[in-house]
Design a protein around this motif. Structure first.
Motif, mmCIF file in Angstrom:
data_model
loop_
_atom_site.group_PDB
_atom_site.id
_atom_site.type_symbol
_atom_site.label_atom_id
_atom_site.label_comp_id
_atom_site.label_asym_id
_atom_site.label_seq_id
_atom_site.Cartn_x
_atom_site.Cartn_y
_atom_site.Cartn_z
ATOM 1 N N PRO A 27 0.845 -1.186 0.000
ATOM 2 C CA PRO A 27 0.000 0.000 0.000
ATOM 3 C C PRO A 27 0.886 1.244 0.000
ATOM 4 O O PRO A 27 1.847 1.333 0.766
ATOM 5 N N ALA A 28 0.563 2.193 -0.865
ATOM 6 C CA ALA A 28 1.437 3.359 -1.047
ATOM 7 C C ALA A 28 1.661 4.106 0.264
ATOM 8 O O ALA A 28 2.768 4.587 0.533
ATOM 9 N N ASP A 29 0.634 4.187 1.096
ATOM 10 C CA ASP A 29 0.754 4.992 2.317
ATOM 11 C C ASP A 29 1.839 4.491 3.259
ATOM 12 O O ASP A 29 2.498 5.283 3.935
ATOM 13 N N ILE A 30 2.015 3.179 3.320
ATOM 14 C CA ILE A 30 3.036 2.623 4.224
ATOM 15 C C ILE A 30 4.406 3.200 3.878
ATOM 16 O O ILE A 30 5.198 3.518 4.759
ATOM 17 N N ILE A 31 4.658 3.335 2.595
ATOM 18 C CA ILE A 31 5.975 3.808 2.178
ATOM 19 C C ILE A 31 6.016 5.337 2.123
ATOM 20 O O ILE A 31 6.973 5.967 2.559
ATOM 21 N N ARG A 32 4.942 5.904 1.630
ATOM 22 C CA ARG A 32 4.887 7.367 1.503
ATOM 23 C C ARG A 32 5.029 8.038 2.877
ATOM 24 O O ARG A 32 5.588 9.123 2.993
ATOM 25 N N ASN A 33 4.534 7.346 3.907
ATOM 26 C CA ASN A 33 4.568 7.931 5.251
ATOM 27 C C ASN A 33 5.667 7.332 6.123
ATOM 28 O O ASN A 33 5.588 7.372 7.352
ATOM 29 N N ASN A 34 6.663 6.724 5.515
ATOM 30 C CA ASN A 34 7.718 6.096 6.321
ATOM 31 C C ASN A 34 8.857 7.068 6.613
ATOM 32 O O ASN A 34 9.928 6.668 7.053
ATOM 33 N N GLY A 35 8.653 8.350 6.359
ATOM 34 C CA GLY A 35 9.720 9.317 6.573
ATOM 35 C C GLY A 35 10.581 9.462 5.339
ATOM 36 O O GLY A 35 11.812 9.545 5.435
ATOM 37 N N GLN A 36 9.955 9.473 4.171
ATOM 38 C CA GLN A 36 10.667 9.656 2.897
ATOM 39 C C GLN A 36 11.680 10.794 2.987
ATOM 40 O O GLN A 36 11.352 11.894 3.431
ATOM 41 N N LEU A 37 12.885 10.502 2.553
ATOM 42 C CA LEU A 37 13.918 11.530 2.581
ATOM 43 C C LEU A 37 13.763 12.450 1.377
ATOM 44 O O LEU A 37 13.665 11.980 0.243
ATOM 45 N N LYS A 38 13.717 13.751 1.625
ATOM 46 C CA LYS A 38 13.551 14.683 0.502
ATOM 47 C C LYS A 38 14.883 15.287 0.073
ATOM 48 O O LYS A 38 15.052 15.661 -1.079
ATOM 49 N N LEU A 39 15.789 15.422 1.020
ATOM 50 C CA LEU A 39 17.104 15.950 0.674
ATOM 51 C C LEU A 39 18.069 15.606 1.808
ATOM 52 O O LEU A 39 17.641 15.220 2.892
ATOM 53 N N TYR A 40 19.337 15.712 1.506
ATOM 54 C CA TYR A 40 20.355 15.508 2.531
ATOM 55 C C TYR A 40 20.700 16.863 3.125
ATOM 56 O O TYR A 40 20.930 17.830 2.383
ATOM 57 N N LYS A 41 20.732 16.928 4.457
ATOM 58 C CA LYS A 41 21.093 18.200 5.087
ATOM 59 C C LYS A 41 22.575 18.459 4.852
ATOM 60 O O LYS A 41 23.428 17.647 5.219
ATOM 61 N N LEU A 42 22.856 19.588 4.258
ATOM 62 C CA LEU A 42 24.230 19.940 3.945
ATOM 63 C C LEU A 42 25.083 19.973 5.215
ATOM 64 O O LEU A 42 26.222 19.506 5.244
ATOM 65 N N SER A 43 24.487 20.491 6.306
ATOM 66 C CA SER A 43 25.254 20.610 7.552
ATOM 67 C C SER A 43 25.605 19.237 8.133
ATOM 68 O O SER A 43 26.508 19.127 8.954
ATOM 69 N N ASP A 44 24.886 18.181 7.712
ATOM 70 C CA ASP A 44 25.191 16.828 8.206
ATOM 71 C C ASP A 44 26.152 16.085 7.288
ATOM 72 O O ASP A 44 26.484 14.934 7.550
ATOM 73 N N ASN A 45 26.578 16.724 6.223
ATOM 74 C CA ASN A 45 27.410 16.048 5.230
ATOM 75 C C ASN A 45 28.818 15.800 5.800
ATOM 76 O O ASN A 45 29.550 16.741 6.098
ATOM 77 N N LYS A 46 29.176 14.510 5.963
ATOM 78 C CA LYS A 46 30.476 14.147 6.549
ATOM 79 C C LYS A 46 31.435 13.599 5.483
ATOM 80 O O LYS A 46 32.394 12.908 5.810
#
Ligand code: RUQ
Ligand code: CUA
Length: 658
Positions: free
Chosen positions: A505-524
């Motif tokens: 079901p799409a909702d299970i995945i759509r609402n699993n905390g989909q990553l939209k971008l990587y935080k630049l400040s967290d880039n290691k």
């Protein structure tokens, strides 16, 4: 000579029929309101995500159901120039193996992670069939997060199959081969003596998903084809279809079709786990790669593992049992209650359904028919619940709808047959176009199927699509199975050759905390460039590191001089965007490499070995803004030994030299 017997294989199926036949009506077979059922209006989301194996493409594709719209191709085992997968320095280690860099594989099966026997939307696992590997795809990023090679294995077909809480993802070897610690340089015709099977139990860490080969079972040398975990009452057990119990090493189409019955191997994995915990496993020397993707450094690392714990099932009398199953079984599927185990003999004219309770009773009563290499063989009749009579020709795979019905694909007679699990009566049949392999119902292998749709994955399409030369698109066909009769509502071409597929079901995945971008400040990433002001080019000997940034619509720097033939240039491109769906690309003329496709906040590296002096343009490959076409620059390459100083700039001309 044994060869002569070839004509007697499966009297019920003529030799010609093995190559499959077409149903009579090749018309569209779609009628009435069918199109409306598959219609998803522009701007509307699909109800299900559909994860489809790519077969020899080595990738997994993601479709929406019921529309059949292609949403994404996830690179897994094969390099993918579209996304730079296997081309960027960061992703190369993902494809490392004990044989070195292996840029391709054959992906047959998907396995979505489960909690309490239901799809939980965290990960989807996939098998590499050629150089035995198991992959885990993270469904927050739709990216391959981990690949582990499987020791003692060859052909990872019976894989990946998960238990009801994804405690283990299990992989059975297709080819039996000499164990890794033994000398494999032996005569091929010493199969019976030297060749062994191995089943890998790969544990999955609850939170991170990290995989580990927890232990292996060493078995008699047969071929494992497919498998399923028990569930509900049969949780703790595993069932594998086995062929080539004849132990042939040549002309298997004849020599592995001698016996009337091969086996389903029932494994009490809870017992095996107890033995492992009690220290009964033997540490065996081997070598296999374990590759993991790090979301903080945006980089994969590959580690070589050196040993694996093995239990030889011959030494433990209560782990493994064989159940005779007619004839060269392929699919081995467990119904949602966990009571019924369906074997599908490719050359059989019936479908045997085994009962978990009866298997347990048979073991308790030692209702055996001798043994096979020291492993008890349970009497066929005492494990059997019943047989579906005359269901069709060439049964392959079975899925369930959660309403007490099973759906089996028939390769030879090109049809899907619906039958009732309790009374084993055929209820309905529909043609497929043509030669169906796997079937998939959302959750159709779990405790809670969603019996609304069924997709058939076809091997041969002949006249279904516009001709495209010698090879035609393979296809998926969508059926509405919510009523008594199955109804074909859509067919859509697929990428590569589809084998198994699963939907959620799409909702299970759509609402699993989909990553939209990587935080630049967290880039290691060790070569991250935090902001344009930090862009630079450094030289250490012949190694040149370009700390480059990209943002709409320029690279910094975009003019570089002082690169020389013989240099090894690394472009570490950091995408400074902090906005969803704004990747930038990076490509350079003449590079024997693919492009990079860099997600917002990510750093990705392209290695370039300039081979001749000249002017080398580079540009962004992904249409990112109205001025995307302006997102470009120049690299000047001078002959080896030249004294052009290293310089770089953005927005100001490099000082003119005379
Ligand atoms: S297999 S078409 Cu490779 Cu899953 Cu049955
Ligand atoms: Cu960046 Cu186009």
């Amino acid at each position: 000579m044994k060869l002569i017997q070839s004509t007697s294989i499966a009297a019920v199926i003529s030799a010609a029929a093995l190559f499959s036949c077409k149903p009579k009506s090749t018309g569209s077979a779609v009628s009435g309101d069918a199109a409306a059922k598959a219609y998803v209006a522009p701007g509307k989301y699909d109800e299900f995500y559909n994860f489809v194996s790519g077969g020899f493409s080595g990738q997994m594709s993601v479709y929406g159901l019921p529309s059949g719209r292609l949403l994404r191709v996830i690179p897994v085992f094969s390099v993918d120039p579209e996304k730079g997968w296997g081309y960027s320095e960061e992703t190369k280690p993902m494809l490392n193996t004990s044989h070195g860099f292996v840029p391709w594989d054959d992906l047959h099966h998907t396995e979505m992670s489960q909690t309490n026997g239901e799809i939980d939307g965290k990960w989807v696992f996939a098998n590499g069939n050629n150089t035995p590997r198991l992959a885990r795809i993270d469904l927050k990023t739709f990216k391959t997060a981990e690949i582990i090679e499987l020791p003692n294995s060859a052909g990872n077909h019976s894989s990946p199959y998960g238990t009801e809480n994804s405690e283990y993802i299990v992989a059975g070897t297709r080819f039996s081969v000499p164990s890794d610690e033994d000398n494999g340089d032996v005569p091929i015709n010493s199969y019976k003596k030297n060749f062994k099977g191995h089943i890998s139990f790969v544990s999955v860490a609850k939170e991170t998903g990290e995989m580990k080969v927890a232990f292996q079972l060493k078995t008699p040398g047969v071929n494992f084809d497919l498998a399923r975990a028990g569930k509900g009452k049969s949780h703790g057990w595993f069932f594998f279809s086995c062929y080539n119990t004849e132990q042939a090493s040549t002309l298997l189409e004849v020599n592995a079709s001698q016996k009337d019955k091969d086996f389903i191997m029932a494994v009490n994995w809870k017992k095996a786990e107890e033995y492992i915990k009690a220290g009964k496993g033997k540490k065996v020397k081997t070598k296999y790669a374990h590759n993991t993707w790090n979301e903080a450094t945006h980089t994969a690392t590959s580690k070589m593992e050196e040993e694996v714990l093995v239990l030889d099932v011959k030494e433990f009398k209560d782990i493994v049992y064989f159940i005779p199953c007619p004839k060269s079984p392929h699919g081995c599927d467990v119904d949602p209650t966990g009571e019924y185990i369906v074997g599908s003999g490719k050359l059989a004219a019936l479908i045997p359904v085994f009962s978990f309770d009866k298997i347990q009773q048979s073991i308790a009563a030692k209702s055996y028919d001798g043994d096979y290499e020291g492993i008890p063989v349970i009497k066929y009749e005492s494990a059997l619940y019943g047989e579906v009579k005359k269901p069709g020709l060439g049964p392959l795979h079975t899925e369930f709808d959660g309403r007490g019905n099973a759906y089996t694909s028939f390769f030879v007679s090109s049809e899907v047959v619906k039958w009732n699990i309790k009374d084993l009566k055929v209820l309905d049949r529909v043609p497929t176009y043509y030669s169906v392999g796997h079937l998939s119902i959302p959750g159709g292998n779990t405790k809670k199927p969603n019996g609304k749709y069924l997709v058939a994955y076809n091997k041969i399409t002949k006249d279904r699509y516009l001709p495209t030369g010698p090879e035609l698109a393979q296809s998926a066909q969508l059926y509405d199975i919510s009523g008594d009769k199955m109804q074909l509502i859509l067919d859509y071409p697929t990428i590569g050759e589809p084998h198994y597929a699963q939907s959620a079901p799409a909702d299970i995945i759509r609402n699993n905390g989909q990553l939209k971008l990587y935080k630049l400040s967290d880039n290691k990433h060790p070569y991250v460039t935090q902001g344009e002001a930090n862009a630079k080019v450094t030289r250490e000997g012949n190694k040149v590191h370009v700390y480059m940034t990209s943002i709409r619509s320029h690279f910094a720097p975009d003019n570089i001089e002082g690169i020389k033939v013989g240099d090894e240039v690394y472009f570490h491109v950091t995408n400074l965007e902090q906005d969803w769906d704004v990747p930038h690309g990076f490509a350079i003329k003449g590079a024997d490499n693919a492009e990079l496709l860099i997600m917002p906040g990510e750093t990705t590296t392209l290695k370039w070995l300039p081979k001749k002096p000249g002017m080398f343009p580079m540009y962004c490959t992904d249409f990112c803004s109205a001025l995307h076409q302006e997102m470009q620059g120049y690299i000047r390459v001078s002959p080896a030994g030249s004294n052009v100083p290293l310089s770089f700039s953005l927005g100001k001309p490099v000082p003119e030299t005379k």
